[in-house]
Design a protein around this motif. Structure first.
Motif, short mmCIF file in Angstrom:
data_model
loop_
_atom_site.label_atom_id
_atom_site.label_comp_id
_atom_site.label_asym_id
_atom_site.label_seq_id
_atom_site.Cartn_x
_atom_site.Cartn_y
_atom_site.Cartn_z
N UNK A 283 12.38 4.24 2.86
CA UNK A 283 13.16 5.44 3.15
C UNK A 283 12.99 6.46 2.03
N UNK A 284 12.92 5.98 0.79
CA UNK A 284 12.71 6.88 -0.35
C UNK A 284 11.35 7.55 -0.28
N UNK A 285 10.35 6.79 0.15
CA UNK A 285 9.01 7.37 0.29
C UNK A 285 9.02 8.53 1.28
N UNK A 286 9.63 8.32 2.44
CA UNK A 286 9.70 9.39 3.44
C UNK A 286 10.53 10.57 2.93
N UNK A 287 11.64 10.28 2.27
CA UNK A 287 12.52 11.36 1.78
C UNK A 287 11.81 12.19 0.72
N UNK A 288 11.13 11.54 -0.22
CA UNK A 288 10.47 12.28 -1.30
C UNK A 288 9.25 13.04 -0.79
N UNK A 289 8.58 12.52 0.22
CA UNK A 289 7.48 13.29 0.82
C UNK A 289 8.00 14.62 1.37
N UNK A 290 9.23 14.59 1.93
CA UNK A 290 9.81 15.79 2.52
C UNK A 290 10.45 16.70 1.47
N UNK B 156 0.83 -1.21 0.00
CA UNK B 156 0.00 0.00 0.00
C UNK B 156 0.86 1.26 0.00
N UNK B 157 2.08 1.17 0.53
CA UNK B 157 3.00 2.31 0.53
C UNK B 157 3.80 2.38 -0.75
N UNK B 158 4.27 1.24 -1.22
CA UNK B 158 5.11 1.16 -2.42
C UNK B 158 4.35 1.62 -3.65
N UNK B 159 3.04 1.41 -3.66
CA UNK B 159 2.23 1.81 -4.81
C UNK B 159 2.31 3.31 -5.05
N UNK B 160 2.48 4.08 -3.99
CA UNK B 160 2.63 5.53 -4.16
C UNK B 160 3.86 5.84 -5.02
N UNK B 161 4.96 5.17 -4.76
CA UNK B 161 6.18 5.39 -5.53
C UNK B 161 6.02 4.93 -6.97
N UNK C 189 5.50 18.58 -3.82
CA UNK C 189 4.64 18.90 -4.97
C UNK C 189 4.64 17.81 -6.03
N UNK C 190 5.42 16.74 -5.83
CA UNK C 190 5.44 15.64 -6.80
C UNK C 190 4.03 15.07 -6.95
N UNK C 191 3.59 14.91 -8.19
CA UNK C 191 2.25 14.38 -8.43
C UNK C 191 2.20 12.91 -7.98
N UNK C 192 1.27 12.62 -7.11
CA UNK C 192 1.12 11.28 -6.55
C UNK C 192 -0.31 10.79 -6.80
N UNK C 193 -0.54 10.08 -7.91
CA UNK C 193 -1.90 9.61 -8.22
C UNK C 193 -2.47 8.70 -7.14
N UNK C 194 -1.60 7.99 -6.43
CA UNK C 194 -2.02 7.14 -5.31
C UNK C 194 -1.14 7.51 -4.12
#
Length: 466
Positions: free
Chosen positions: A382-389, A65-70, A393-398
């Motif tokens: 770790x990439x998910x947390x880093x990119x959120x920070x 469910x988290x990886x799908x965002x990336x 503004x990165x487009x995240x469809x999910x």
């Protein structure tokens, strides 16, 4: 993000729909329901391994469910490599790319050996290793012939494999006994004790095998028609399918009779069915033949996954550029397919060094593949947390639900898995670290090539904009 491209490389064609992506998601993993997981019974027992599997299933569900965002935000054939490179730069990209390579290159030989073991049930004179090599030759060829053909084949055999698992549960259910499942279920003991904890932890790699490689759908993101919608649907439906099948197969196999006879073997389902229907039953022969569909689905799908990872790394200058060249007619990464196959076939015949610590060849190959997967899971979260920070503004469809709790649980769970696996598999962990170290030396030595690829791509982009 600008995508750099090695000279001579081209882009992959977007042709895959939601159903085909679901077929890839489930097909990549479904062999884990047919073999590999029962090695966990040897150390944890049935009840102990059930505890292990509950924890790992929760970790994987949170992870997907988290990886799908990336995957939807950065639809790139490199998958985790692309996410970590964007978050942490070239070194982060190297670590994630190397981890995925180890995961996806070492998983196929384990599956190929299981295919050989299943065929050996029907043809006792057939050498399982030669059958494994034959499987490589057949399915590398099929992958080269085109992604549309490969994905359609994957969908068909995945559906058959799912139906066959349901048939297995139905056939053994009349002889099912919970007493069989629970007897000696705590690492050989009938009662839980602190001594069972070690077995529960040691069994982690084999619970992971139930779900290993579902993240490979990310490597098909460039070939998806509508990745923003189709990938989340495929991932979520896929993980729910696999969780249900994993628990069903494990419980029904364990309750069929003496489960200790099913530990440490490559074909637990046919052997479990023998306990109920006997050796001459038509049900048994059907399971052996149709059971091959489950192994083939994962084998075929993971070849697709490792080829895209090799292709993506070569396209960005992390591996030799010729590996990023597509077949002139079929537009598939044929050289990447063949390169991964050479490594896998070598692993099949590497008994002397891959039977470390007294474990079987298959068990050690599985563990090596799992080490790569777990490192990649950690880097991805770790990439998910880093990119959120760093890129809000990165487009995240999910978007990952229950952020940051769900990805934090996935990250913590993966960290526990990595630490405990290293403790219980010190020799394999050392070999894994050695692979990463050798790869890092190559990474440092080829820095100039990556800079050249980036410069070429930058010049092409500038020319195209004028």
């Amino acid at each position: 993000m600008t995508t750099t491209t090695a000279p001579g490389a081209t882009t992959l064609r977007p042709v895959l729909g939601t159903l085909q992506l679901w077929g890839i998601a489930v097909g990549l993993v479904i062999s884990g329901e047919y073999f590999g997981w029962s090695f966990g019974w040897a150390s944890a027992g049935t009840l102990g391994f059930l505890v292990t599997t509950v924890f790992v299933a929760a970790m994987y569900t949170s992870f997907i469910f988290s990886f799908t965002e990336l995957t939807t935000a950065i639809p790139h054939a490199g998958g985790p490599f692309a996410y970590s490179r964007r978050a942490f730069g070239p070194t982060g990209g190297y670590l994630a790319g190397a981890a995925v390579l180890i995961e996806f290159v070492f998983a196929p030989p384990a599956i190929a050996l299981a295919i050989g073991a299943y065929l050996n049930v029907q043809f006792p004179g057939l050498d399982p290793k030669l059958a494994a090599v034959g499987a490589y030759l057949v399915f590398m060829t099929l992958n080269i012939l085109g992604v549309q053909i490969a994905a359609t084949f994957e969908l068909v055999i995945t559906v058959v494999a799912v139906v066959e698992l349901l048939v297995f549960m139905g056939v053994v259910s009349p002889g099912f006994s919970m007493a069989n499942f629970t007897q000696g279920g705590w690492a050989g003991q009938d009662q839980f004790s602190l001594a069972a904890v070690g077995g529960i932890v040691a069994a982690i790699p084999f619970a992971i095998w139930f779900f290993l490689a579902i993240e490979g759908v990310a490597m098909a993101a460039e070939e998806a028609k509508d990745p923003r919608r189709s990938i989340p649907r495929a991932y979520i439906a896929g993980i729910l399918t696999l969780v249900a099948l994993a628990f069903g197969v494990m419980v029904f196999a364990g309750g069929a009779g003496d489960w200790t006879r099913l530990a440490n073997i490559n074909d637990p389902l046919p052997q479990a069915m023998k306990l109920i229907v006997g050796e001459s039953s038509g049900w048994l022969h059907m399971l052996v033949w149709l059971g091959l569909f489950g192994l083939v689905a994962s084998f075929h799908g993971i070849i697709m996954g490792y080829s895209r990872q090799i292709f993506a790394l070569a396209r960005e200058g992390y591996l030799p550029a010729p590996l990023a060249v597509l077949h002139p007619r079929f537009k598939t990464p044929h050289r990447a397919i063949l390169a991964g196959g050479v490594v896998g076939i070598a692993a099949i015949f590497s008994d002397e060094w891959l039977t470390l610590g007294g474990n079987t060849l298959t068990a050690n190959i599985v563990t090596m593949s799992v080490f790569g997967a777990i490192l990649m899971y950690i880097l991805s979260m770790l990439s998910l947390f880093k990119l959120r920070a760093s890129e809000p503004a990165l487009e995240r469809p999910f978007r990952a639900p229950f952020y940051p709790v769900l990805p934090a649980f996935a990250l913590a769970g993966a960290g526990v898995c990595l630490a405990t696996m290293a403790w219980f598999n010190a020799l394999i962990a050392a070999v894994f670290a050695g692979f990463l170290a050798l790869g890092y030396v190559y990474f440092l030595a080829t820095r100039g090539r990556r800079e050249g690829v980036a410069a070429t791509a930058g010049a092409a982009a500038a020319t195209g904009s004028t």
